[in-house]
Design an enzyme around this catalytic site. Structure first.
Site, PDB file in Angstrom:
ATOM      1  N   ASP A   9      -4.193 -48.541  58.702  1.00  0.00           N
ATOM      2  CA  ASP A   9      -5.595 -48.768  58.354  1.00  0.00           C
ATOM      3  C   ASP A   9      -6.494 -47.614  58.802  1.00  0.00           C
ATOM      4  O   ASP A   9      -6.161 -46.871  59.721  1.00  0.00           O
ATOM      5  CB  ASP A   9      -6.113 -50.048  59.031  1.00  0.00           C
ATOM      6  CG  ASP A   9      -5.664 -51.314  58.336  1.00  0.00           C
ATOM      7  OD1 ASP A   9      -4.827 -51.226  57.417  1.00  0.00           O
ATOM      8  OD2 ASP A   9      -6.136 -52.395  58.730  1.00  0.00           O
TER       9      ASP A   9
ATOM     10  N   HIS B 248      -2.668 -48.058  62.981  1.00  0.00           N
ATOM     11  CA  HIS B 248      -3.829 -47.254  62.580  1.00  0.00           C
ATOM     12  C   HIS B 248      -3.465 -45.775  62.660  1.00  0.00           C
ATOM     13  O   HIS B 248      -2.896 -45.328  63.657  1.00  0.00           O
ATOM     14  CB  HIS B 248      -5.023 -47.549  63.482  1.00  0.00           C
ATOM     15  CG  HIS B 248      -5.533 -48.952  63.363  1.00  0.00           C
ATOM     16  ND1 HIS B 248      -4.908 -50.015  63.990  1.00  0.00           N
ATOM     17  CD2 HIS B 248      -6.577 -49.465  62.679  1.00  0.00           C
ATOM     18  CE1 HIS B 248      -5.558 -51.139  63.703  1.00  0.00           C
ATOM     19  NE2 HIS B 248      -6.572 -50.833  62.905  1.00  0.00           N
TER      20      HIS B 248
END
Length: 275
Positions: free
Chosen positions: A57, A203
């Site tokens: 993400d 991430h």
């Protein structure tokens, strides 16, 4: 008597606002892992029991994302990157490199905001804007949507439907956004909840996280992939996760599993490497 009447009028005035707020934020209860996993398995990202979906993400980021790409190349793994529209627009060369190296682009919204106040028109406008940017970079219409913070309000649900996107959250995450995250903590946190058919959230940037925390995810990545492979699980993007049909039960990571059927219109990595 007058005091009671004032209180009654205040209650009647506030009640519609409270109802609207509940309708707006109520669907966000799907953020709860137990509820999501047992009641909404497809939203949780449960797919074929012999496969694990690897997702990232908040990118792309010109500093950190290329480092993840190099590690993934070395591992022979392709993943799904949920990118922010504003970041893809700001760093189109990095977003294009994701595609060039065979990864799948998905939509993480336009910006990484918290949707506490209802704004359906804004939700639709910003999501369609993100879809346009991501689709232009990817050369194809994106398929998946993960809202920032995993918060699916009613407005975001409606916007995703309008944009033709399928919301997908996760079954295991590394809590790699924390300032005290380490490669060991990220690996252990992922392993605690991961099984065959699961979807991992990591991430590739600290865009909305503690500065420099992406290094913990980067350091943990080879061990996470190794753990999956040693359990007999293939690692790849959501497009190869077999999520087009009904969801299947998760197989514990320690036992592995058998490969399930792939989904329709699968994303196929053009790059060579291990499965």
């Amino acid at each position: 008597m007058r005091q009671e009447m004032r209180v009654e009028r205040a209650v009647y005035a506030v009640a519609p606002l409270a109802a609207a707020a509940l309708a707006h934020i109520g669907p966000a209860a799907t953020w709860l892992p137990g509820l999501r996993r047992h009641r909404f398995p497809r939203l949780a990202g449960l797919g074929s029991p012999g496969h694990v979906a690897l997702t990232f993400d908040d990118g792309p980021d010109p500093v950190s994302t290329p480092r993840f790409l190099d590690v993934l190349d070395g591992l022979g793994v392709r993943a799904t990157f949920f990118v922010l529209g504003e970041n893809a627009a700001r760093h189109p060369a990095v977003a294009g490199e994701l595609v060039r190296r065979g990864h799948e682009l998905a939509v993480h919204g336009w910006s990484h905001d918290r949707p506490w106040w209802p704004s359906p028109a804004r939700d639709v406008r910003e999501l369609l804007r993100a879809v346009a940017v991501v689709g232009e970079v990817a050369g194809r219409v994106p398929r998946w949507y993960r809202p920032p913070y995993g918060i699916l309000t009613s407005g975001r649900w409606a916007a995703a439907r309008r944009a033709g996107l399928r919301p997908v959250l996760w079954t295991a995450w590394g809590k790699d956004w924390r300032h005290d995250a380490t490669p060991a903590s990220v690996r252990a946190t992922v392993a605690a909840d991961l099984g065959g058919g699961g979807t991992i959230l990591l991430h590739d940037t600290d865009h909305a996280s503690a500065p420099g925390c992406w290094r913990a995810a980067l350091g943990a990545l080879p061990d996470i992939v190794r753990d999956c492979r040693e359990a007999g699980l293939a690692v790849g993007p959501l497009g190869e996760h077999g999520m087009s049909g009904s969801a299947v039960a998760s197989v514990p990571l320690a036992t592995g599993g058998t490969t399930g059927a792939a989904g329709t219109e699968p994303f196929r990595s053009p790059a060579p490497g291990k499965p």
